[in-house]
Write an enzyme that holds these catalytic residues in place. Structure first.
Site, PDB file in Angstrom:
ATOM      1  N   HIS A  13     -46.131  -9.193 -27.287  1.00 14.58           N
ATOM      2  CA  HIS A  13     -46.929  -8.213 -26.552  1.00 14.58           C
ATOM      3  C   HIS A  13     -46.211  -6.870 -26.506  1.00 14.58           C
ATOM      4  O   HIS A  13     -45.052  -6.733 -26.897  1.00 14.58           O
ATOM      5  CB  HIS A  13     -47.282  -8.709 -25.132  1.00 14.58           C
ATOM      6  CG  HIS A  13     -46.169  -8.640 -24.131  1.00 14.58           C
ATOM      7  ND1 HIS A  13     -46.362  -8.811 -22.777  1.00 14.58           N
ATOM      8  CD2 HIS A  13     -44.837  -8.430 -24.273  1.00 14.58           C
ATOM      9  CE1 HIS A  13     -45.216  -8.703 -22.150  1.00 14.58           C
ATOM     10  NE2 HIS A  13     -44.274  -8.467 -23.012  1.00 14.58           N
ATOM     11  N   CYS A  32     -40.264  -3.642 -22.570  1.00 17.58           N
ATOM     12  CA  CYS A  32     -41.572  -4.227 -22.879  1.00 17.58           C
ATOM     13  C   CYS A  32     -42.550  -3.178 -23.399  1.00 17.58           C
ATOM     14  O   CYS A  32     -43.642  -3.525 -23.847  1.00 17.58           O
ATOM     15  CB  CYS A  32     -42.153  -4.959 -21.660  1.00 17.58           C
ATOM     16  SG  CYS A  32     -41.524  -6.653 -21.499  1.00 17.58           S
ATOM     17  N   HIS A  38     -42.699  -7.273 -29.070  1.00 12.17           N
ATOM     18  CA  HIS A  38     -41.600  -8.236 -28.978  1.00 12.17           C
ATOM     19  C   HIS A  38     -42.202  -9.514 -28.433  1.00 12.17           C
ATOM     20  O   HIS A  38     -43.325  -9.508 -27.910  1.00 12.17           O
ATOM     21  CB  HIS A  38     -40.501  -7.724 -28.027  1.00 12.17           C
ATOM     22  CG  HIS A  38     -41.026  -7.506 -26.657  1.00 12.17           C
ATOM     23  ND1 HIS A  38     -41.671  -6.360 -26.294  1.00 12.17           N
ATOM     24  CD2 HIS A  38     -41.092  -8.323 -25.579  1.00 12.17           C
ATOM     25  CE1 HIS A  38     -42.088  -6.470 -25.042  1.00 12.17           C
ATOM     26  NE2 HIS A  38     -41.749  -7.654 -24.585  1.00 12.17           N
ATOM     27  N   ASP A  78     -50.900 -19.043 -28.769  1.00 10.11           N
ATOM     28  CA  ASP A  78     -49.597 -19.374 -29.348  1.00 10.11           C
ATOM     29  C   ASP A  78     -49.401 -18.678 -30.698  1.00 10.11           C
ATOM     30  O   ASP A  78     -50.289 -18.712 -31.562  1.00 10.11           O
ATOM     31  CB  ASP A  78     -49.481 -20.892 -29.527  1.00 10.11           C
ATOM     32  CG  ASP A  78     -48.080 -21.317 -29.922  1.00 10.11           C
ATOM     33  OD1 ASP A  78     -47.101 -20.704 -29.453  1.00 10.11           O
ATOM     34  OD2 ASP A  78     -47.961 -22.278 -30.714  1.00 10.11           O
ATOM     35  N   HIS A  79     -48.239 -18.032 -30.860  1.00  8.10           N
ATOM     36  CA  HIS A  79     -47.894 -17.291 -32.083  1.00  8.10           C
ATOM     37  C   HIS A  79     -48.866 -16.154 -32.372  1.00  8.10           C
ATOM     38  O   HIS A  79     -49.096 -15.793 -33.540  1.00  8.10           O
ATOM     39  CB  HIS A  79     -47.756 -18.230 -33.288  1.00  8.10           C
ATOM     40  CG  HIS A  79     -46.492 -19.028 -33.263  1.00  8.10           C
ATOM     41  ND1 HIS A  79     -46.258 -20.024 -32.337  1.00  8.10           N
ATOM     42  CD2 HIS A  79     -45.373 -18.957 -34.015  1.00  8.10           C
ATOM     43  CE1 HIS A  79     -45.053 -20.531 -32.546  1.00  8.10           C
ATOM     44  NE2 HIS A  79     -44.491 -19.894 -33.550  1.00  8.10           N
ATOM     45  N   GLU A 123     -42.163 -16.002 -17.744  1.00 11.44           N
ATOM     46  CA  GLU A 123     -42.036 -15.122 -18.919  1.00 11.44           C
ATOM     47  C   GLU A 123     -40.587 -15.053 -19.407  1.00 11.44           C
ATOM     48  O   GLU A 123     -40.318 -15.024 -20.600  1.00 11.44           O
ATOM     49  CB  GLU A 123     -42.544 -13.728 -18.587  1.00 11.44           C
ATOM     50  CG  GLU A 123     -42.675 -12.822 -19.799  1.00 11.44           C
ATOM     51  CD  GLU A 123     -43.322 -11.507 -19.446  1.00 11.44           C
ATOM     52  OE1 GLU A 123     -44.446 -11.258 -19.911  1.00 11.44           O
ATOM     53  OE2 GLU A 123     -42.724 -10.727 -18.681  1.00 11.44           O
TER      54      GLU A 123
HETATM   55 NI    NI Z   1     -42.231  -8.282 -22.615  1.00 14.68          NI
END
Ligand code: NI
Length: 135
Positions: A13, A32, A38, A78-79, A123
Site C-alpha cells: 500500500h 507509508c 511497500h 493477498d499479494h 499491521e
Molecule cells: Ni505501510
C-alpha cells in the site's frame, strides 16, 4: 462465548492524500507515504460472539469461518497492491483502520446476524486496530 480464527496475508500500500504535496504526506504518513509502495504482513483475527450450539458444541464451525475469510479477504487482498488492484480502496486511504472496516463489512455479509462480529488487524509488531462495527 467468543471464538476466533486467525489468518494472514501480505499486501502493498501507500498512504497519501492526493491534494497534499509530498512533504505534507511524508509529515503525516511517514514512510507509508513513499511513492513506490511497500508491503506489510497483515495478521487478521476474526472474532465471532454468540451462543454455543447445544448440538455441535460450537459457536460457529471454525472451518466454515476459515473458508469465508479466505474467500472474502485472502483471495481478494493477498499479494495485491491495495491502492492499485483493489477497487475497495478507490478513494479510500488503505490505513489499517480502513482495511479493518472494509474487511468487517465483507465478513458481516457472510455471517449470520445473530452473531456479533469483531476484527483485529495487526499491521506491524507494534501497530494493530480493532473494529466491532461501531466507529
Ligand atoms: Ni505501510
Amino acid at each position: 462465548m467468543k471464538v476466533c480464527r486467525r489468518e494472514t496475508f501480505n499486501a502493498a500500500h501507500r498512504l497519501f492524500i492526493e491534494d497534499w504535496n509530498e512533504a505534507k504526506n511524508l509529515e503525516v504518513f511517514g514512510k507509508c507515504s513513499y511513492p513506490n509502495y511497500h508491503g506489510h504482513n497483515y495478521t487478521l483475527e476474526v472474532w465471532v460472539d454468540g451462543d454455543i450450539d447445544p448440538n455441535t458444541g460450537f459457536v460457529v464451525d471454525l472451518k466454515t469461518l476459515k473458508h469465508i475469510i479466505r474467500e472474502e479477504v485472502i483471495e481478494r487482498f493477498d499479494h495485491k497492491n491495495l491502492n492499485l488492484d483493489c477497487p475497495e480502496f478507490d478513494g479510500l486511504n488503505p490505513t489499517a483502520e480502513n482495511i479493518a472496516v472494509v474487511i468487517w463489512k465483507l465478513l458481516r455479509n457472510r455471517i449470520d446476524e445473530s452473531f456479533k462480529l469483531e476484527v483485529q488487524l495487526t499491521e506491524t509488531e507494534n501497530n494493530k486496530v480493532f473494529y466491532s462495527g461501531e466507529e
